[in-house]
Structure formats: structure tokens, C-alpha cells
Design a protein around this motif. Sequence first.
Motif, PDB file in Angstrom:
ATOM      1  N   HIS A   1      48.910  38.978  41.659  1.00  0.00           N
ATOM      2  CA  HIS A   1      48.709  38.436  40.315  1.00  0.00           C
ATOM      3  C   HIS A   1      47.599  39.256  39.648  1.00  0.00           C
ATOM      4  O   HIS A   1      46.786  39.885  40.335  1.00  0.00           O
ATOM      5  CB  HIS A   1      48.293  36.966  40.382  1.00  0.00           C
ATOM      6  N   GLU A   2      47.529  39.225  38.311  1.00  0.00           N
ATOM      7  CA  GLU A   2      46.549  40.028  37.585  1.00  0.00           C
ATOM      8  C   GLU A   2      45.964  39.219  36.434  1.00  0.00           C
ATOM      9  O   GLU A   2      46.676  38.433  35.803  1.00  0.00           O
ATOM     10  CB  GLU A   2      47.224  41.285  37.037  1.00  0.00           C
ATOM     11  N   VAL A   3      44.672  39.407  36.173  1.00  0.00           N
ATOM     12  CA  VAL A   3      44.060  38.841  34.983  1.00  0.00           C
ATOM     13  C   VAL A   3      43.572  39.996  34.116  1.00  0.00           C
ATOM     14  O   VAL A   3      43.075  40.999  34.624  1.00  0.00           O
ATOM     15  CB  VAL A   3      42.886  37.878  35.314  1.00  0.00           C
TER      16      VAL A   3
ATOM     17  N   LEU B   1      48.542  37.015  34.432  1.00  0.00           N
ATOM     18  CA  LEU B   1      49.901  37.481  34.681  1.00  0.00           C
ATOM     19  C   LEU B   1      50.291  37.212  36.134  1.00  0.00           C
ATOM     20  O   LEU B   1      49.715  37.813  37.048  1.00  0.00           O
ATOM     21  CB  LEU B   1      49.990  38.990  34.423  1.00  0.00           C
ATOM     22  N   PRO B   2      51.269  36.342  36.371  1.00  0.00           N
ATOM     23  CA  PRO B   2      51.721  36.167  37.744  1.00  0.00           C
ATOM     24  C   PRO B   2      52.463  37.416  38.229  1.00  0.00           C
ATOM     25  O   PRO B   2      53.007  38.179  37.417  1.00  0.00           O
ATOM     26  CB  PRO B   2      52.654  34.965  37.658  1.00  0.00           C
ATOM     27  N   ALA B   3      52.475  37.612  39.525  1.00  0.00           N
ATOM     28  CA  ALA B   3      53.155  38.770  40.117  1.00  0.00           C
ATOM     29  C   ALA B   3      54.572  38.891  39.563  1.00  0.00           C
ATOM     30  O   ALA B   3      55.268  37.900  39.369  1.00  0.00           O
ATOM     31  CB  ALA B   3      53.193  38.620  41.632  1.00  0.00           C
TER      32      ALA B   3
ATOM     33  N   TYR C   1      42.037  41.104  40.316  1.00  0.00           N
ATOM     34  CA  TYR C   1      43.086  40.568  41.177  1.00  0.00           C
ATOM     35  C   TYR C   1      42.483  39.573  42.164  1.00  0.00           C
ATOM     36  O   TYR C   1      41.376  39.778  42.659  1.00  0.00           O
ATOM     37  CB  TYR C   1      43.773  41.719  41.922  1.00  0.00           C
ATOM     38  N   PRO C   2      43.217  38.489  42.485  1.00  0.00           N
ATOM     39  CA  PRO C   2      42.670  37.486  43.405  1.00  0.00           C
ATOM     40  C   PRO C   2      42.247  38.105  44.733  1.00  0.00           C
ATOM     41  O   PRO C   2      42.973  38.916  45.313  1.00  0.00           O
ATOM     42  CB  PRO C   2      43.840  36.515  43.620  1.00  0.00           C
TER      43      PRO C   2
END
Length: 170
Positions: free
Chosen positions: A68-70, A100-102, A121-122
Motif C-alpha cells: 500500500h502507498e500513502v 492507495l491500496p495495493a 509504505y507501511p
Amino acid sequence: MNLSAAIPYYFQDDGVIPNHPRFPVLIYSGVFTDLDSDQVLSVFHRNRWLNSWINGVFDFHHYHSNVHEVLGVLSGYAELQIGGENGKLLEVKRGDVIVLPAGTGHKRLSSGSGFRVAGAYPEGMSYNLKTGKSDERPQVLEEIRNVPFPVKDPVYGDNGPMFQYWKLPD
């Protein structure tokens, strides 16, 4: 930092860009308008969204199947196409955050006033770069399903709006 409700956007697999099968893209409008880039990164890092960078958004459709990305908009404004060719055009500006989810496609269509974003990223996971080529499937679909669930919302931590919209199956 301003408290903001999330605006969710759901996208289907369009055969090229898979998007996420369950989790929506989330927009937090104007949450970072009073913060500089170091402070934005500090918020992401405090909430365990790491492996951060500062730059822009590519001007071609792409996604990350393994993470996932922020994106936190640090300066300027842009029109982004989210979800692939048939996705949604979103206007973002300084202070906005996009989660943004994967698998979610994203592309910069236009930008101005020195558009820059901070990305993270988490747990500091490394990201891949996918562009929707046919040979990416079915592997990317499996990768998207296996991305770990984030421990914290990138902006609000333990009690953020992300947990209202992103739910694991029972």
C-alpha cells in the motif's frame, strides 16, 4: 494538522490495472496545509509508514502490487487519474493525502506550482513498479491479496478513518 474525514473511491479491475478488490482509495483533504515536508514525513514515520521519499507522481499509469502507498501533497496541485484509464480524475492540492491500496493505478495528468509529494509504505516495505502489462498477471493478483494489513492509519494512527473503510474479511 487538520482533522479530516476520508473520501473513499472504489475501483474495479479493468483488465489492465487490477486496483484493489476490497479497499478503496482514500482522500484526506487539507490535513497537512500547516505542515512542512519534514513534519509530514514525521507524521508518516510516527505511524509506521516508512521507506519515504519526496518527488512527484509518474505521468504514466502504474501501481504497486506488493504494498500500500500513502502520498502527501507537499506543494502545488495536480490532476491525477486514479484507477486506470476508466478511473476517476482527482484534483489534489497542498495538504491533501491520498491512501492507495495495493494494486491501485495512478498517473499524473497535469500539475503546477511546484507539485511535490511525500510517499511512504507501511512498515517501510519496498515497492515494485507495475504498468499493466499482460505478463504481470496472475502473479500481481496474488501479490495484492497477500499484502499485509497496515497496523496504523498513515495520518491518524490507531483510530484513523482508514480502519472504517479498509476491513479484513471475517
